[in-house]
Design an enzyme around this catalytic site. Sequence first.
Site, PDB file in Angstrom:
ATOM      1  N   LYS A   1       0.890  22.591  20.077  1.00  0.00           N
ATOM      2  CA  LYS A   1      -0.457  22.054  21.262  1.00  0.00           C
ATOM      3  C   LYS A   1      -1.512  21.404  20.702  1.00  0.00           C
ATOM      4  O   LYS A   1      -1.778  20.169  20.532  1.00  0.00           O
ATOM      5  CB  LYS A   1       0.003  22.531  22.609  1.00  0.00           C
ATOM      6  CG  LYS A   1       1.249  22.434  23.345  1.00  0.00           C
ATOM      7  CD  LYS A   1       0.940  23.765  24.502  1.00  0.00           C
ATOM      8  CE  LYS A   1       0.335  24.889  24.635  1.00  0.00           C
ATOM      9  NZ  LYS A   1       0.854  25.717  23.501  1.00  0.00           N
TER      10      LYS A   1
ATOM     11  N   ARG B   1      -1.333  26.504  33.025  1.00  0.00           N
ATOM     12  CA  ARG B   1      -0.332  26.837  32.790  1.00  0.00           C
ATOM     13  C   ARG B   1       0.717  27.772  33.794  1.00  0.00           C
ATOM     14  O   ARG B   1       1.299  28.463  33.824  1.00  0.00           O
ATOM     15  CB  ARG B   1      -0.324  28.356  32.054  1.00  0.00           C
ATOM     16  CG  ARG B   1      -0.256  27.677  30.227  1.00  0.00           C
ATOM     17  CD  ARG B   1      -1.481  29.128  30.093  1.00  0.00           C
ATOM     18  NE  ARG B   1      -0.706  29.787  28.444  1.00  0.00           N
ATOM     19  CZ  ARG B   1      -2.054  29.746  26.730  1.00  0.00           C
ATOM     20  NH1 ARG B   1      -2.226  28.146  27.182  1.00  0.00           N
ATOM     21  NH2 ARG B   1      -1.351  29.776  26.256  1.00  0.00           N
TER      22      ARG B   1
ATOM     23  N   ARG C   1       0.983  32.179  11.873  1.00  0.00           N
ATOM     24  CA  ARG C   1      -0.563  31.143  11.983  1.00  0.00           C
ATOM     25  C   ARG C   1      -1.942  32.359  10.871  1.00  0.00           C
ATOM     26  O   ARG C   1      -2.349  33.387  11.518  1.00  0.00           O
ATOM     27  CB  ARG C   1      -0.771  31.175  12.973  1.00  0.00           C
ATOM     28  CG  ARG C   1      -2.219  30.248  13.233  1.00  0.00           C
ATOM     29  CD  ARG C   1      -1.548  29.716  14.601  1.00  0.00           C
ATOM     30  NE  ARG C   1      -1.973  30.257  16.039  1.00  0.00           N
ATOM     31  CZ  ARG C   1      -1.296  29.946  16.762  1.00  0.00           C
ATOM     32  NH1 ARG C   1      -1.235  28.810  17.417  1.00  0.00           N
ATOM     33  NH2 ARG C   1      -1.145  31.016  18.412  1.00  0.00           N
TER      34      ARG C   1
ATOM     35  N   ARG D   1      -5.286  35.513  14.695  1.00  0.00           N
ATOM     36  CA  ARG D   1      -5.710  36.014  15.985  1.00  0.00           C
ATOM     37  C   ARG D   1      -4.418  37.688  16.946  1.00  0.00           C
ATOM     38  O   ARG D   1      -3.674  37.747  16.219  1.00  0.00           O
ATOM     39  CB  ARG D   1      -4.542  34.763  17.151  1.00  0.00           C
ATOM     40  CG  ARG D   1      -5.696  33.909  17.460  1.00  0.00           C
ATOM     41  CD  ARG D   1      -5.297  32.549  17.253  1.00  0.00           C
ATOM     42  NE  ARG D   1      -4.618  32.482  19.198  1.00  0.00           N
ATOM     43  CZ  ARG D   1      -4.247  31.867  20.080  1.00  0.00           C
ATOM     44  NH1 ARG D   1      -4.434  30.618  19.042  1.00  0.00           N
ATOM     45  NH2 ARG D   1      -3.641  31.844  20.714  1.00  0.00           N
TER      46      ARG D   1
ATOM     47  N   ARG E   1       3.804  37.514  25.330  1.00  0.00           N
ATOM     48  CA  ARG E   1       4.092  35.583  26.175  1.00  0.00           C
ATOM     49  C   ARG E   1       4.852  34.449  25.571  1.00  0.00           C
ATOM     50  O   ARG E   1       4.437  33.351  27.100  1.00  0.00           O
ATOM     51  CB  ARG E   1       2.908  34.489  24.588  1.00  0.00           C
ATOM     52  CG  ARG E   1       1.760  35.698  24.238  1.00  0.00           C
ATOM     53  CD  ARG E   1       0.573  35.257  22.770  1.00  0.00           C
ATOM     54  NE  ARG E   1       0.330  34.319  22.553  1.00  0.00           N
ATOM     55  CZ  ARG E   1       0.047  33.521  21.843  1.00  0.00           C
ATOM     56  NH1 ARG E   1       0.099  33.702  20.514  1.00  0.00           N
ATOM     57  NH2 ARG E   1      -0.377  31.710  22.031  1.00  0.00           N
TER      58      ARG E   1
HETATM   59  P1  AMP Z   1      -3.685  29.504  23.646  1.00  0.00           P
HETATM   60  O1  AMP Z   1      -4.498  29.569  22.565  1.00  0.00           O
HETATM   61  O2  AMP Z   1      -3.378  29.204  24.678  1.00  0.00           O
HETATM   62  O3  AMP Z   1      -1.853  30.062  23.015  1.00  0.00           O
HETATM   63  O4  AMP Z   1      -4.138  30.574  24.840  1.00  0.00           O
HETATM   64  C1  AMP Z   1      -4.547  32.077  23.913  1.00  0.00           C
HETATM   65  C2  AMP Z   1      -4.368  32.903  25.386  1.00  0.00           C
HETATM   66  O5  AMP Z   1      -5.098  32.519  26.462  1.00  0.00           O
HETATM   67  C3  AMP Z   1      -3.644  33.001  26.218  1.00  0.00           C
HETATM   68  O6  AMP Z   1      -2.026  34.078  25.688  1.00  0.00           O
HETATM   69  C4  AMP Z   1      -3.476  33.707  27.097  1.00  0.00           C
HETATM   70  O7  AMP Z   1      -3.781  34.878  27.292  1.00  0.00           O
HETATM   71  C5  AMP Z   1      -5.029  32.754  27.672  1.00  0.00           C
HETATM   72  N1  AMP Z   1      -4.989  31.387  28.278  1.00  0.00           N
HETATM   73  C6  AMP Z   1      -5.017  30.380  27.466  1.00  0.00           C
HETATM   74  N2  AMP Z   1      -4.825  28.683  28.077  1.00  0.00           N
HETATM   75  C7  AMP Z   1      -4.364  29.898  29.735  1.00  0.00           C
HETATM   76  C8  AMP Z   1      -4.541  29.113  31.115  1.00  0.00           C
HETATM   77  N3  AMP Z   1      -4.101  28.193  31.304  1.00  0.00           N
HETATM   78  N4  AMP Z   1      -4.508  30.291  32.306  1.00  0.00           N
HETATM   79  C9  AMP Z   1      -4.516  31.617  32.316  1.00  0.00           C
HETATM   80  N5  AMP Z   1      -4.718  31.923  30.739  1.00  0.00           N
HETATM   81  C10 AMP Z   1      -4.791  30.579  29.812  1.00  0.00           C
END
Ligand code: AMP
Length: 239
Positions: A33, A108, A148, A181, A192
């Site tokens: 994404k 989400r 990554r 990360r 996740r």
């Molecule tokens: P991402 O970089 O999109 O993979 O997000 C990393 C982490 O941030 C996720 O595993 C969640 O813990 C948190 N996170 C990101 N976006 C959301 C969201 N829309 N709602 C809740 N937690 C989020």
Amino acid sequence: MASLISEMEIGQEKDRKTLPGPILLLGAPGAGKGTQAKELVKLWEIPQISTGDLLRANVAQGTQLGQAAQAVMDRGDLVPDSLVNDMVAVRLSEPDTIRGYILDGYPRTLNQAGWLDGRIAGRPESLPVVAVSIQVDYNQLLRRITGRRNCPVCQTIYNVYAKPPRISGICDIEGAALVQRADDTEEVFAERMRAYAALTEPVVEHYRALGRFAEVDGNRPIDVVVAGIVAAVERLRAL
Ligand code: AMP
């Protein structure tokens, strides 16, 4: 005169339909994404809004939100809806979102989707949401996530398997040591994915049911996936 006005109105209506408007990029962790969003930003000149990036910036700055979010993020769970929705509300009120925006990693949960749908419905000048779900095989997702590495300076994303830097562990552009990360380990990836299946797949079904929705095969090269997303958005915007 009358015909001139109607021509103008037709032109405005056409512009409205061809503006990018609000675009949702949906997909599991590692589906690409963020990578796809960065390409679309260059093409459409609208901002990418990644809730993951916004939350990580809050963690790095040690804000109250960052302090509340960090432990949840490190174990791969979702940050509470109210915190994320408030953060998105602030970002969407910035003027660069007027022509549209690409939401990456949001919504989400069904609660977040309901909040976003309500916000867009409350702004009649906004185009309706177009949602694109990027589909990638589980093993490919795992490779992408655990491989990554990011440059902490320029944010370039590498992958030790698929897109390694010229010198192992070092950013090609900045010469900085690459970082992984905390949530990109295999254990946290599994958590996740559980959160995705339980909470985010219903969001995908929600937007599928609304109709302005497309699925794109994300296993292919980046430029092919970008072309697929652009074609899908153009088709759905014309509805
Ligand atoms: P991402 O970089 O999109 O993979 O997000 C990393 C982490 O941030 C996720 O595993 C969640 O813990 C948190 N996170 C990101 N976006 C959301 C969201 N829309 N709602 C809740 N937690 C989020």
